[in-house]
Enzyme design. Structure first.
Site, PDB file in Angstrom:
ATOM      1  N   PRO A 190     100.966  59.271  97.548  1.00 51.68           N
ATOM      2  CA  PRO A 190     100.438  58.151  96.761  1.00 51.68           C
ATOM      3  C   PRO A 190      99.506  58.019  95.472  1.00 51.68           C
ATOM      4  CG  PRO A 190     100.762  57.572  99.266  1.00 51.68           C
ATOM      5  CD  PRO A 190     100.935  59.688  98.821  1.00 51.68           C
ATOM      6  N   TRP A 197      99.706  67.011  98.118  1.00 52.02           N
ATOM      7  CA  TRP A 197      98.797  67.024  99.504  1.00 52.02           C
ATOM      8  C   TRP A 197      98.755  65.476  99.607  1.00 52.02           C
ATOM      9  CZ3 TRP A 197      94.599  64.574 101.074  1.00 52.02           C
ATOM     10  CH2 TRP A 197      93.530  64.198 100.382  1.00 52.02           C
ATOM     11  N   HIS A 223      85.936  60.217  94.059  1.00 52.10           N
ATOM     12  CA  HIS A 223      85.485  60.790  95.041  1.00 52.10           C
ATOM     13  C   HIS A 223      83.638  60.391  95.404  1.00 52.10           C
ATOM     14  CE1 HIS A 223      89.704  62.881  95.053  1.00 52.10           C
ATOM     15  NE2 HIS A 223      89.360  63.511  95.771  1.00 52.10           N
ATOM     16  N   TRP A 231      96.819  69.645  94.303  1.00 51.68           N
ATOM     17  CA  TRP A 231      96.930  68.181  94.679  1.00 51.68           C
ATOM     18  C   TRP A 231      97.837  67.066  94.053  1.00 51.68           C
ATOM     19  CZ3 TRP A 231      91.823  66.237  95.062  1.00 51.68           C
ATOM     20  CH2 TRP A 231      91.151  67.217  94.993  1.00 51.68           C
TER      21      TRP A 231
END
Length: 402
Positions: A297, A294, A332, A291
């Site tokens: 930014p 990957w 999400h 986490w």
């Protein structure tokens, strides 16, 4: 008889005297009116004397013009009004698009995801812009020699408040980063061949993604709906494993298309020098490392504007990490559930399940075993979410899964 008449006359005169005395002291209206008239006349004299001596000094326009000419004369008012406007603007960036997606029936789920994703990126950028300039202002007030340790350098070209220009802000809005800096690293020139290669990759991989989704992904998802409706667990697992391979391949292609081709294309076009959009997440031996590497930014934004401020306020490390996962789960769910016009608690809890999974992998699995656990969670976890989202979407909006 004469005495009685005299006594009666005296009593009658006494009664009249008492009545006359009572009526004379029961009404003070005249005295009160006299006091009011005297008060008005005396104040009128003072008011007229002030006008004759000083003239009319009341001028509301002068006060407003004084504030507009020198806005830094009232710094506290400027900061409070600016903070209120920033909070209102940031809140509107999340509420208004989601309300539009939920109410306008013509917006498709794909269009909703793209719209909310754009506004979410803008929300994170503006928050970073506000927070970073706040740090600069605090350090400038403290008369520090360096701006901040995070973005000060020897060759600093711009210093606060010289960075507060429309050109600087719009460059940051379009730059492939979520964290604001006064001086971004810049590349010396635009490499045309590099730009053309990235553009070709973007066009080719986009067509490849659309083709794979239509040819391979959609039929697998459609064939998986009946086992989910009938709760046939053996066939559900079989369909899940069948969907895992194309879903993971499409995810890998999308990752390369977005984080390598698209972001590098934008960075080259803007001569943006920081090209670290991802690290070697494929070598992750823990879920936490994946986490954190990957999506650089987003990781930098969470670290700079969320995680470290919580640590500075005295929050312990575990609670701060849990809060970051909670915020990630919210966004999400925001980006998926709102366009689908449905809210599922299991999706939010599935994101939060990353916390105990990360603790388990980091404590009991090391090396290749940990790396294998991370790959399994990626390959199996994503198609589970896809199938459950699609199943619930058709059940809610169409009444069946056929």
């Amino acid at each position: 008889m004469v005495n009685d008449c005299v006594f009666f006359c005296r009593c009658h005169n006494l009664q009249e005297s008492l009545l006359s005395s009572a009526s004379g002291y029961s009404n003070y209206r005249g005295i009160l009116n006299w006091c009011v008239v005297m008060l008005v006349l005396s104040n009128a004299r003072l008011f007229l004397e002030n006008i004759i001596k000083y003239g009319i000094l009341v001028d509301p326009i002068q006060v407003v013009s004084l504030f507009l000419k020198d806005p830094y004369s009232w710094p506290a008012a400027c900061l409070i009004i600016g903070l209120i406007l920033h909070l209102f603007n940031l809140t509107s960036l999340l509420i208004f698009p989601s309300a539009s997606v939920l109410t306008v029936t013509s917006i498709t789920p794909v269009g909703g995801v793209l719209s909310l994703g754009t506004y979410t990126v803008l929300f994170l950028k503006l928050y970073s812009y506000m927070d970073s300039n706040k740090w600069c202002r605090e350090i400038r007030q403290a008369k520090a020699k360096r701006m901040t340790r995070s973005y000060s350098s020897v060759n600093t070209n711009v210093s606060y408040p010289g960075n507060l220009t429309h050109r600087d802000m719009y460059y940051f809005i379009f730059a492939p980063t979520l964290c604001y800096q006064l001086n971004f690293p810049r590349s010396p020139r635009i490499r045309k061949r590099f730009l053309i290669r990235r553009l070709f990759e973007m066009l080719f991989l986009m067509q490849l993604l659309v083709g794979l989704i239509q040819q391979w992904m959609v039929p697998s998802v459609q064939n998986s709906m009946k086992p989910f409706q009938e709760m046939d667990f053996s066939r559900m697992v079989e369909r899940l494993l069948k969907l895992a391979v194309p879903n993971h391949l499409i995810w890998l292609i999308f990752f390369y298309w977005f984080f390598h081709s698209s972001l590098n294309f934008v960075a080259e076009l803007l001569q943006f020098g920081d090209r670290e959009f991802y690290r070697d997440w494929w070598n992750s031996e823990t879920v936490t490392y994946f986490w954190a590497n990957w999506n650089i930014p987003v990781h930098k934004w969470c670290l700079r504007h969320f995680y470290k401020p919580m640590l500075r306020k005295g929050v312990n490390k575990f609670l701060a990490q849990t809060a970051v996962f909670l915020a990630s789960a919210f966004f999400h769910e925001y980006l998926v559930s709102v366009p689908l016009k449905m809210f599922r608690l299991w999706a939010f809890m599935g994101m939060m399940a990353q916390v105990p999974l990360a603790l388990f992998v980091s404590r009991f699995l090391n090396g290749n075993y940990g790396n294998a656990a991370v790959w399994i969670s990626l390959i199996i976890g994503q198609p589970i979410a896809v199938l459950m989202y699609v199943h619930d979407y058709y059940v809610i909006h169409y009444g069946s899964t056929t």
